[in-house]
Motif scaffolding. Sequence first.
Motif, PDB file in Angstrom:
ATOM      1  N   LEU A 188      79.783  52.489  -5.809  1.00 34.86           N
ATOM      2  CA  LEU A 188      78.546  53.200  -5.506  1.00 34.86           C
ATOM      3  C   LEU A 188      77.372  52.664  -6.321  1.00 34.86           C
ATOM      4  CD1 LEU A 188      79.938  56.845  -5.171  1.00 34.86           C
ATOM      5  CD2 LEU A 188      79.419  55.183  -3.358  1.00 34.86           C
ATOM      6  N   MET A 189      77.652  51.916  -7.378  1.00 31.15           N
ATOM      7  CA  MET A 189      76.608  51.147  -8.059  1.00 31.15           C
ATOM      8  C   MET A 189      76.298  49.891  -7.241  1.00 31.15           C
ATOM      9  SD  MET A 189      75.627  52.458 -11.049  1.00 31.15           S
ATOM     10  CE  MET A 189      76.145  53.402 -12.488  1.00 31.15           C
ATOM     11  N   ALA A 190      77.362  49.185  -6.857  1.00 32.80           N
ATOM     12  CA  ALA A 190      77.204  47.904  -6.169  1.00 32.80           C
ATOM     13  C   ALA A 190      76.506  48.061  -4.819  1.00 32.80           C
ATOM     14  CB  ALA A 190      78.563  47.242  -5.972  1.00 32.80           C
ATOM     15  N   LYS A 191      76.782  49.156  -4.097  1.00 30.98           N
ATOM     16  CA  LYS A 191      76.237  49.320  -2.745  1.00 30.98           C
ATOM     17  C   LYS A 191      74.716  49.336  -2.726  1.00 30.98           C
ATOM     18  CE  LYS A 191      76.235  53.443  -0.551  1.00 30.98           C
ATOM     19  NZ  LYS A 191      74.980  54.205  -0.716  1.00 30.98           N
ATOM     20  N   TRP A 192      74.102  49.724  -3.846  1.00 32.18           N
ATOM     21  CA  TRP A 192      72.644  49.757  -3.916  1.00 32.18           C
ATOM     22  C   TRP A 192      72.056  48.404  -4.323  1.00 32.18           C
ATOM     23  CZ3 TRP A 192      69.903  53.622  -1.909  1.00 32.18           C
ATOM     24  CH2 TRP A 192      70.562  54.837  -1.685  1.00 32.18           C
ATOM     25  N   HIS A 193      72.936  47.468  -4.713  1.00 27.03           N
ATOM     26  CA  HIS A 193      72.475  46.152  -5.137  1.00 27.03           C
ATOM     27  C   HIS A 193      72.777  45.045  -4.129  1.00 27.03           C
ATOM     28  CE1 HIS A 193      72.326  48.255  -9.028  1.00 27.03           C
ATOM     29  NE2 HIS A 193      71.530  47.286  -9.440  1.00 27.03           N
ATOM     30  N   VAL A 194      73.956  45.104  -3.515  1.00 31.06           N
ATOM     31  CA  VAL A 194      74.356  44.025  -2.611  1.00 31.06           C
ATOM     32  C   VAL A 194      73.643  44.162  -1.270  1.00 31.06           C
ATOM     33  CG1 VAL A 194      76.620  43.841  -3.723  1.00 31.06           C
ATOM     34  CG2 VAL A 194      76.353  45.303  -1.723  1.00 31.06           C
ATOM     35  N   LYS A 195      73.645  43.072  -0.507  1.00 28.26           N
ATOM     36  CA  LYS A 195      72.932  43.049   0.773  1.00 28.26           C
ATOM     37  C   LYS A 195      73.832  43.391   1.960  1.00 28.26           C
ATOM     38  CE  LYS A 195      69.156  41.814  -1.248  1.00 28.26           C
ATOM     39  NZ  LYS A 195      68.065  42.812  -1.404  1.00 28.26           N
ATOM     40  N   ASP A 196      75.118  43.604   1.722  1.00 32.82           N
ATOM     41  CA  ASP A 196      76.016  43.952   2.823  1.00 32.82           C
ATOM     42  C   ASP A 196      75.499  45.200   3.546  1.00 32.82           C
ATOM     43  OD1 ASP A 196      77.485  41.938   1.723  1.00 32.82           O
ATOM     44  OD2 ASP A 196      79.109  43.205   0.979  1.00 32.82           O
ATOM     45  N   GLY A 197      75.490  45.159   4.864  1.00 29.85           N
ATOM     46  CA  GLY A 197      75.062  46.313   5.651  1.00 29.85           C
ATOM     47  C   GLY A 197      73.564  46.543   5.639  1.00 29.85           C
ATOM     48  N   ALA A 198      72.798  45.521   5.229  1.00 35.09           N
ATOM     49  CA  ALA A 198      71.342  45.689   5.126  1.00 35.09           C
ATOM     50  C   ALA A 198      70.714  46.073   6.458  1.00 35.09           C
ATOM     51  CB  ALA A 198      70.709  44.405   4.589  1.00 35.09           C
ATOM     52  N   GLU A 199      71.351  45.654   7.556  1.00 35.42           N
ATOM     53  CA  GLU A 199      70.786  45.955   8.874  1.00 35.42           C
ATOM     54  C   GLU A 199      70.827  47.445   9.205  1.00 35.42           C
ATOM     55  OE1 GLU A 199      75.074  44.475   9.748  1.00 35.42           O
ATOM     56  OE2 GLU A 199      73.527  44.314   8.180  1.00 35.42           O
ATOM     57  N   PHE A 200      71.600  48.219   8.429  1.00 37.40           N
ATOM     58  CA  PHE A 200      71.708  49.661   8.679  1.00 37.40           C
ATOM     59  C   PHE A 200      70.884  50.489   7.696  1.00 37.40           C
ATOM     60  CE2 PHE A 200      76.077  47.970   9.710  1.00 37.40           C
ATOM     61  CZ  PHE A 200      75.864  47.911  11.080  1.00 37.40           C
ATOM     62  N   GLU A 201      70.166  49.836   6.778  1.00 42.82           N
ATOM     63  CA  GLU A 201      69.460  50.548   5.718  1.00 42.82           C
ATOM     64  C   GLU A 201      68.366  51.454   6.269  1.00 42.82           C
ATOM     65  OE1 GLU A 201      67.876  47.918   2.815  1.00 42.82           O
ATOM     66  OE2 GLU A 201      69.813  47.427   1.917  1.00 42.82           O
ATOM     67  N   ALA A 202      68.246  52.618   5.635  1.00 46.07           N
ATOM     68  CA  ALA A 202      67.144  53.529   5.958  1.00 46.07           C
ATOM     69  C   ALA A 202      65.958  53.172   5.070  1.00 46.07           C
ATOM     70  CB  ALA A 202      67.575  54.974   5.716  1.00 46.07           C
ATOM     71  N   PRO A 203      64.732  53.490   5.473  1.00 45.13           N
ATOM     72  CA  PRO A 203      63.554  53.196   4.647  1.00 45.13           C
ATOM     73  C   PRO A 203      63.622  53.912   3.302  1.00 45.13           C
ATOM     74  CG  PRO A 203      62.920  53.803   6.884  1.00 45.13           C
ATOM     75  CD  PRO A 203      64.374  54.123   6.748  1.00 45.13           C
ATOM     76  N   ASP A 204      63.108  53.253   2.250  1.00 43.69           N
ATOM     77  CA  ASP A 204      63.092  53.866   0.920  1.00 43.69           C
ATOM     78  C   ASP A 204      62.296  55.164   0.915  1.00 43.69           C
ATOM     79  OD1 ASP A 204      64.564  51.748   0.053  1.00 43.69           O
ATOM     80  OD2 ASP A 204      62.935  50.757  -1.032  1.00 43.69           O
ATOM     81  N   SER A 205      61.361  55.282   1.826  1.00 45.86           N
ATOM     82  CA  SER A 205      60.518  56.481   1.877  1.00 45.86           C
ATOM     83  C   SER A 205      61.321  57.728   2.238  1.00 45.86           C
ATOM     84  CB  SER A 205      59.382  56.286   2.886  1.00 45.86           C
ATOM     85  OG  SER A 205      59.897  56.002   4.178  1.00 45.86           O
ATOM     86  N   ASP A 206      62.521  57.531   2.787  1.00 46.92           N
ATOM     87  CA  ASP A 206      63.365  58.672   3.157  1.00 46.92           C
ATOM     88  C   ASP A 206      64.114  59.248   1.953  1.00 46.92           C
ATOM     89  OD1 ASP A 206      62.560  58.286   5.731  1.00 46.92           O
ATOM     90  OD2 ASP A 206      64.427  57.373   6.432  1.00 46.92           O
ATOM     91  N   ILE A 207      64.060  58.566   0.818  1.00 47.95           N
ATOM     92  CA  ILE A 207      64.803  58.995  -0.364  1.00 47.95           C
ATOM     93  C   ILE A 207      63.995  60.015  -1.156  1.00 47.95           C
ATOM     94  CG2 ILE A 207      65.797  58.250  -2.568  1.00 47.95           C
ATOM     95  CD1 ILE A 207      66.423  55.569  -1.223  1.00 47.95           C
ATOM     96  N   GLU A 208      64.609  61.136  -1.438  1.00 44.36           N
ATOM     97  CA  GLU A 208      63.947  62.226  -2.144  1.00 44.36           C
ATOM     98  C   GLU A 208      63.831  61.906  -3.629  1.00 44.36           C
ATOM     99  OE1 GLU A 208      64.496  67.093  -2.689  1.00 44.36           O
ATOM    100  OE2 GLU A 208      66.114  65.857  -1.851  1.00 44.36           O
ATOM    101  N   ILE A 209      62.670  62.151  -4.194  1.00 42.31           N
ATOM    102  CA  ILE A 209      62.464  61.963  -5.635  1.00 42.31           C
ATOM    103  C   ILE A 209      62.764  63.281  -6.338  1.00 42.31           C
ATOM    104  CG2 ILE A 209      60.764  61.478  -7.438  1.00 42.31           C
ATOM    105  CD1 ILE A 209      59.365  59.605  -5.520  1.00 42.31           C
ATOM    106  N   GLU A 210      63.718  63.244  -7.276  1.00 38.51           N
ATOM    107  CA  GLU A 210      64.126  64.446  -7.997  1.00 38.51           C
ATOM    108  C   GLU A 210      64.205  64.161  -9.487  1.00 38.51           C
ATOM    109  OE1 GLU A 210      66.963  67.165  -5.455  1.00 38.51           O
ATOM    110  OE2 GLU A 210      67.887  65.215  -5.732  1.00 38.51           O
ATOM    111  N   ARG A 211      64.229  65.232 -10.255  1.00 35.07           N
ATOM    112  CA  ARG A 211      64.436  65.086 -11.692  1.00 35.07           C
ATOM    113  C   ARG A 211      65.861  64.632 -11.964  1.00 35.07           C
ATOM    114  NH1 ARG A 211      62.946  70.547 -14.547  1.00 35.07           N
ATOM    115  NH2 ARG A 211      63.564  71.446 -12.562  1.00 35.07           N
TER     116      ARG A 211
END
Length: 269
Positions: A188-211
Amino acid sequence: MNPYSRPIKHIQREDLYTNLEVRIQYLHSFLDFSSRDIDALISDSKYIKALIPAVVNIVYKKLLQYDITARAFTTRSTSFEGPLDEIPDENSPQILHRKMFLRAYLNKLCSDPSKMEFWEYLDKVGMMHVGLGRKHPLHIEYVHLGACLGFIQDIMNEAILSHPRLHIQRKIALVKALNKVIWVQNDLMAKWHVKDGAEFEAPDSDIEIEREGYLHGKKILDEDDMKDHTNAEGSPDAEDRPRAQGTCPFSGVSAAGASVRKGVSEEAN
């Protein structure tokens, strides 16, 4: 029918990159993470919790030994190559603050892994280290995250296996279960770094900013878990026995970060 043939499980590739629950189920299946592992983690969590104060100190001593990992505490990025205005030490305010969250995170590993919330938080930990989901982005390159997880795994494995009173079968069960959790966290660390599955990525704007310490607006990390409980129980008779501050109850490892193996051998002698 071939007696050696086994049914092949179908895994939808897209789901691995778009559905966290499917990804976790696949990892659990592949690693044979089962109710036995969950029972081992829950029933013997006190043995892991007893290690946490020493592990936290050892980890940050290790991180401060290298300029490339230490720079994250002043620049918030391990890729920064410019000059540093200040070199932090183990008692710097930002290090004490980070230690607090590492203690809480390691205590979180001792909570109930049968709940999806457990794995969602581990995924969020991975996300937050690539500069997403935080008001103040933190960028840590994967090579350092993987090395740090391996370092934590090594410390905990040796400490648990060298426990003087825990039965060998329980040691094995606990080490196996903990290792599987750490390897899922590694993925779950690697999945945010590697490019595998990049074609399925959602926009970063969809990620909620939390404390930090929150998941879907709910506080996940317990404030009490962030405190340095240096007298945490690691054995049935640990309550009344004094222990030096920051000392690992199993292997004799000091908070100053003395060699794990040296500490184990000294206690054995």
